[in-house]
Design an enzyme around this catalytic site. Sequence first.
Site, PDB file in Angstrom:
ATOM      1  N   TYR A  23      -1.848  -0.680  10.900  1.00 42.19           N
ATOM      2  CA  TYR A  23      -1.950  -0.892   9.446  1.00 42.19           C
ATOM      3  C   TYR A  23      -1.133  -0.647   9.045  1.00 42.19           C
ATOM      4  O   TYR A  23      -0.056  -1.822   8.059  1.00 42.19           O
ATOM      5  CB  TYR A  23      -4.126  -0.212   8.668  1.00 42.19           C
ATOM      6  CG  TYR A  23      -3.496  -1.381   7.421  1.00 42.19           C
ATOM      7  CD1 TYR A  23      -3.765  -2.661   7.019  1.00 42.19           C
ATOM      8  CD2 TYR A  23      -3.131  -0.066   6.556  1.00 42.19           C
ATOM      9  CE1 TYR A  23      -3.444  -2.893   5.280  1.00 42.19           C
ATOM     10  CE2 TYR A  23      -3.136  -0.322   5.027  1.00 42.19           C
ATOM     11  CZ  TYR A  23      -3.840  -1.371   4.561  1.00 42.19           C
ATOM     12  OH  TYR A  23      -3.455  -2.156   3.109  1.00 42.19           O
ATOM     13  N   LYS A  69       1.993  -3.265   7.356  1.00 48.90           N
ATOM     14  CA  LYS A  69       2.638  -3.657   6.274  1.00 48.90           C
ATOM     15  C   LYS A  69       3.863  -2.789   6.007  1.00 48.90           C
ATOM     16  O   LYS A  69       4.613  -3.960   4.828  1.00 48.90           O
ATOM     17  CB  LYS A  69       1.572  -2.961   5.157  1.00 48.90           C
ATOM     18  CG  LYS A  69       0.204  -2.528   4.958  1.00 48.90           C
ATOM     19  CD  LYS A  69      -0.238  -4.428   4.642  1.00 48.90           C
ATOM     20  CE  LYS A  69       0.040  -4.148   3.163  1.00 48.90           C
ATOM     21  NZ  LYS A  69      -0.735  -5.528   2.502  1.00 48.90           N
ATOM     22  N   THR A  86       1.032  -1.172  -0.298  1.00 52.76           N
ATOM     23  CA  THR A  86       0.290  -0.226  -0.142  1.00 52.76           C
ATOM     24  C   THR A  86       0.742   1.520   0.025  1.00 52.76           C
ATOM     25  O   THR A  86       2.012   1.576   0.373  1.00 52.76           O
ATOM     26  CB  THR A  86      -0.734   0.036   1.608  1.00 52.76           C
ATOM     27  OG1 THR A  86      -1.389   1.189   1.129  1.00 52.76           O
ATOM     28  CG2 THR A  86       0.184  -0.218   2.365  1.00 52.76           C
ATOM     29  N   ASP A  87       0.629   2.282  -0.536  1.00 52.29           N
ATOM     30  CA  ASP A  87       1.169   3.377  -0.219  1.00 52.29           C
ATOM     31  C   ASP A  87       1.121   4.377   0.884  1.00 52.29           C
ATOM     32  O   ASP A  87       1.640   4.891   1.361  1.00 52.29           O
ATOM     33  CB  ASP A  87      -0.005   4.476  -1.887  1.00 52.29           C
ATOM     34  CG  ASP A  87      -0.896   4.803  -0.991  1.00 52.29           C
ATOM     35  OD1 ASP A  87      -1.880   4.395  -0.213  1.00 52.29           O
ATOM     36  OD2 ASP A  87      -1.075   5.221  -1.151  1.00 52.29           O
ATOM     37  N   GLU A  88       0.266   3.368   1.843  1.00 53.13           N
ATOM     38  CA  GLU A  88       0.148   4.308   3.368  1.00 53.13           C
ATOM     39  C   GLU A  88       1.565   3.824   4.111  1.00 53.13           C
ATOM     40  O   GLU A  88       1.556   4.570   5.083  1.00 53.13           O
ATOM     41  CB  GLU A  88      -0.855   3.494   3.990  1.00 53.13           C
ATOM     42  CG  GLU A  88      -2.570   3.329   3.265  1.00 53.13           C
ATOM     43  CD  GLU A  88      -3.214   3.606   4.201  1.00 53.13           C
ATOM     44  OE1 GLU A  88      -3.369   3.484   5.815  1.00 53.13           O
ATOM     45  OE2 GLU A  88      -4.285   3.508   3.871  1.00 53.13           O
TER      46      GLU A  88
HETATM   47  P1  NAD Z   1      -9.640  -6.766   2.546  1.00 49.15           P
HETATM   48  O1  NAD Z   1      -9.627  -6.863   3.473  1.00 49.15           O
HETATM   49  O2  NAD Z   1     -11.088  -6.916   1.376  1.00 49.15           O
HETATM   50  O3  NAD Z   1      -9.560  -9.068   2.134  1.00 49.15           O
HETATM   51  C1  NAD Z   1      -8.183  -8.863   2.461  1.00 49.15           C
HETATM   52  C2  NAD Z   1      -8.863 -11.248   2.668  1.00 49.15           C
HETATM   53  O4  NAD Z   1      -7.220 -11.898   3.624  1.00 49.15           O
HETATM   54  C3  NAD Z   1      -9.869 -11.437   2.934  1.00 49.15           C
HETATM   55  O5  NAD Z   1     -10.679 -12.178   2.462  1.00 49.15           O
HETATM   56  C4  NAD Z   1      -9.263 -12.367   4.208  1.00 49.15           C
HETATM   57  O6  NAD Z   1     -10.521 -12.889   4.804  1.00 49.15           O
HETATM   58  C5  NAD Z   1      -7.927 -12.571   3.676  1.00 49.15           C
HETATM   59  N1  NAD Z   1      -6.808 -13.206   4.757  1.00 49.15           N
HETATM   60  C6  NAD Z   1      -6.780 -12.409   6.171  1.00 49.15           C
HETATM   61  N2  NAD Z   1      -6.636 -13.185   6.751  1.00 49.15           N
HETATM   62  C7  NAD Z   1      -5.606 -14.077   5.994  1.00 49.15           C
HETATM   63  C8  NAD Z   1      -4.404 -14.901   6.480  1.00 49.15           C
HETATM   64  N3  NAD Z   1      -4.277 -14.654   7.290  1.00 49.15           N
HETATM   65  N4  NAD Z   1      -4.421 -15.852   5.816  1.00 49.15           N
HETATM   66  C9  NAD Z   1      -5.135 -16.030   4.365  1.00 49.15           C
HETATM   67  N5  NAD Z   1      -5.997 -15.225   4.174  1.00 49.15           N
HETATM   68  C10 NAD Z   1      -6.320 -14.387   4.495  1.00 49.15           C
HETATM   69  O7  NAD Z   1      -8.734  -6.752   1.285  1.00 49.15           O
HETATM   70  P2  NAD Z   1      -8.882  -5.956   0.059  1.00 49.15           P
HETATM   71  O8  NAD Z   1      -8.660  -4.099   0.154  1.00 49.15           O
HETATM   72  O9  NAD Z   1      -8.610  -6.425  -0.633  1.00 49.15           O
HETATM   73  O10 NAD Z   1      -6.797  -5.460   0.469  1.00 49.15           O
HETATM   74  C11 NAD Z   1      -5.649  -6.579  -0.608  1.00 49.15           C
HETATM   75  C12 NAD Z   1      -4.709  -7.004  -0.433  1.00 49.15           C
HETATM   76  O11 NAD Z   1      -4.075  -5.535  -0.644  1.00 49.15           O
HETATM   77  C13 NAD Z   1      -3.688  -5.820   0.981  1.00 49.15           C
HETATM   78  O12 NAD Z   1      -2.743  -6.640   1.214  1.00 49.15           O
HETATM   79  C14 NAD Z   1      -4.064  -4.056   1.036  1.00 49.15           C
HETATM   80  O13 NAD Z   1      -2.860  -4.668   2.311  1.00 49.15           O
HETATM   81  C15 NAD Z   1      -3.524  -4.410  -0.225  1.00 49.15           C
HETATM   82  N6  NAD Z   1      -4.339  -2.646  -0.800  1.00 49.15           N
HETATM   83  C16 NAD Z   1      -5.289  -2.581  -0.675  1.00 49.15           C
HETATM   84  C17 NAD Z   1      -5.630  -1.495  -1.050  1.00 49.15           C
HETATM   85  C18 NAD Z   1      -7.011  -0.976  -0.596  1.00 49.15           C
HETATM   86  O14 NAD Z   1      -7.263   0.289  -1.156  1.00 49.15           O
HETATM   87  N7  NAD Z   1      -8.353  -1.836  -0.576  1.00 49.15           N
HETATM   88  C19 NAD Z   1      -4.791  -0.054  -1.074  1.00 49.15           C
HETATM   89  C20 NAD Z   1      -3.396  -0.909  -1.269  1.00 49.15           C
HETATM   90  C21 NAD Z   1      -3.370  -1.992  -1.537  1.00 49.15           C
HETATM   91  O1  DAU Z   2      -4.265   3.824   0.347  1.00 48.29           O
HETATM   92  C1  DAU Z   2      -3.867   2.866   0.579  1.00 48.29           C
HETATM   93  C2  DAU Z   2      -5.086   2.171   1.523  1.00 48.29           C
HETATM   94  O2  DAU Z   2      -6.264   2.290   1.293  1.00 48.29           O
HETATM   95  C3  DAU Z   2      -5.224   0.649   2.130  1.00 48.29           C
HETATM   96  O3  DAU Z   2      -3.603   0.452   2.587  1.00 48.29           O
HETATM   97  C4  DAU Z   2      -5.996   0.124   2.899  1.00 48.29           C
HETATM   98  O4  DAU Z   2      -6.258  -1.151   3.231  1.00 48.29           O
HETATM   99  C5  DAU Z   2      -7.820   0.853   2.058  1.00 48.29           C
HETATM  100  O5  DAU Z   2      -8.110   0.334   3.562  1.00 48.29           O
HETATM  101  C6  DAU Z   2      -8.035   2.336   2.044  1.00 48.29           C
HETATM  102  O6  DAU Z   2      -7.231   2.896   3.336  1.00 48.29           O
HETATM  103  P1  DAU Z   2      -8.213   4.300   3.949  1.00 48.29           P
HETATM  104  O7  DAU Z   2      -7.496   4.781   5.361  1.00 48.29           O
HETATM  105  O8  DAU Z   2      -7.342   5.318   2.962  1.00 48.29           O
HETATM  106  O9  DAU Z   2      -9.300   3.880   3.024  1.00 48.29           O
HETATM  107  P2  DAU Z   2     -10.523   4.275   4.339  1.00 48.29           P
HETATM  108  O10 DAU Z   2     -11.326   4.196   2.868  1.00 48.29           O
HETATM  109  O11 DAU Z   2     -10.914   3.585   5.651  1.00 48.29           O
HETATM  110  O12 DAU Z   2     -10.844   5.546   4.210  1.00 48.29           O
HETATM  111  C7  DAU Z   2     -10.984   6.508   2.954  1.00 48.29           C
HETATM  112  C8  DAU Z   2     -11.002   7.864   3.913  1.00 48.29           C
HETATM  113  O13 DAU Z   2     -11.804   8.429   4.116  1.00 48.29           O
HETATM  114  C9  DAU Z   2     -10.349   8.102   4.554  1.00 48.29           C
HETATM  115  O14 DAU Z   2      -9.547   9.636   4.657  1.00 48.29           O
HETATM  116  C10 DAU Z   2     -10.814   8.349   6.275  1.00 48.29           C
HETATM  117  C11 DAU Z   2     -12.183   8.965   5.396  1.00 48.29           C
HETATM  118  N1  DAU Z   2     -13.487   7.923   5.926  1.00 48.29           N
HETATM  119  C12 DAU Z   2     -13.529   6.634   5.796  1.00 48.29           C
HETATM  120  C13 DAU Z   2     -14.487   5.987   6.542  1.00 48.29           C
HETATM  121  C14 DAU Z   2     -14.690   4.732   6.648  1.00 48.29           C
HETATM  122  C15 DAU Z   2     -14.274   8.832   6.531  1.00 48.29           C
HETATM  123  O15 DAU Z   2     -14.994  10.092   6.759  1.00 48.29           O
HETATM  124  N2  DAU Z   2     -15.867   8.253   7.277  1.00 48.29           N
HETATM  125  C16 DAU Z   2     -15.277   7.078   7.221  1.00 48.29           C
HETATM  126  O16 DAU Z   2     -16.999   6.589   7.574  1.00 48.29           O
END
Ligand code: NAD
Ligand code: DAU
Length: 352
Positions: free
Chosen positions: A159, A163, A133-135
Amino acid sequence: MTILVTGGAGFIGSNFVIDWLKQSDEAVVTLDALTYAGNLANLGALGADSRHRFVRGSIGDGVLVERLLRQNAVRAVVNFAAESHVDRSISGPAPFFETNVMGTLALLEASRAYFGTLDGAAREAFRLLHVSTDEVYGTLAPDEPAFAETTPYRPNSPYAASKAASDHLVRAYRETYGLPVLVTNCSNNYGPYQFPEKLIPLVINNALSGKALPIYGDGRQVRDWLHVADHCSAIRRVLEAGAPGATFNVGGDNQMANIEVVQLICGLLDVRRPRGDGKSYAEQVVYVADRPGHDRRYAIDARRIATELGWRPAVSFAEGLATTVDWYLANPDWVADVTSGAYRDWIARQYG
Ligand code: NAD
Ligand code: DAU
């Protein structure tokens, strides 16, 4: 040949598995622990596709992972498995370190043992791609340049710290053991099958349920939104052509403040599913307490993946957000299923 996709029943992982099998004949083994965020229904579109096998289990189970690698003569591992929600990591960090750090360590150990048994073309072809992630880069001021692959790591949430630790482990396995790893650091994804704890699906779901649309702080925090299909195409491209050891930032070149995103969603819903009282869903916006340590701005400099691998995002935010809203409108049963039970308990704790 076969690839092992961990976390393939989650949001991005399931989109990846479905896309992969549309575009390739290479079989997939999905390993997923099915936590609250994992849902087998996300893979329902595959039906009885014989190229796909699902295994319930944890990346932390090194014996299981090594067995799956050997039994299936796995050519590549794509690691999506993680705890992924920042707010949950603030309420309870431990599971994030268990899965994202210790789980990744076990996955790396199993992969190292398996890689040691390979020779010839199989050894040459093997890759482990870690999805990050970019975080990990922390936060940007409004005028700071976007995150590049050379930006120092400065994670601000548990988180992001978990990562970052996993990225460092992956790098160490390359440097120390020669494991052919790749890392992608991507910005915020959106699209179908995203669990409605994340901003975009939460706002759609709450709007339709007549609930408040909670905006943390002043709502001016900026994210760089990328459609999940574009993230999947970037991962495929990196797996195909990235040099072992390389890291690629992936982003949509689409920075937007949270409140603007929420207003766009309200506008789309106003047209597609007007409120009974004729008012806009924007009336449901409520400003709530800010997230502790809330990163102000993320932005990705994706020039390396563009120039070295020729990848660019294909889905505009306007089109992607509209199709995402349409997907949630068309799939109320999916939302109802995932918003039951444990998820409801979490929402009650988070928002009171
Ligand atoms: P998500 O929470 O929707 O899915 C995570 C999956 O991992 C789930 O199916 C869960 O059951 C599985 N899991 C959790 N613990 C596990 C374990 N110990 N063994 C096997 N499976 C397990 O997450 P997502 O949003 O699909 O993100 C997927 C990946 O991409 C993560 O590594 C996250 O850090 C990364 N990522 C997410 C975003 C985003 O915006 N969602 C952006 C950049 C990177
Ligand atoms: O940048 C990549 C990341 O993006 C991934 O690594 C994470 O897995 C993914 O969850 C996401 O993280 P964020 O914290 O940016 O996403 P989230 O959807 O939780 O929140 C997006 C923005 O919206 C953030 O600035 C917080 C804000 N927010 C979120 C929620 C859930 C609100 O203002 N209200 C809310 O209820």
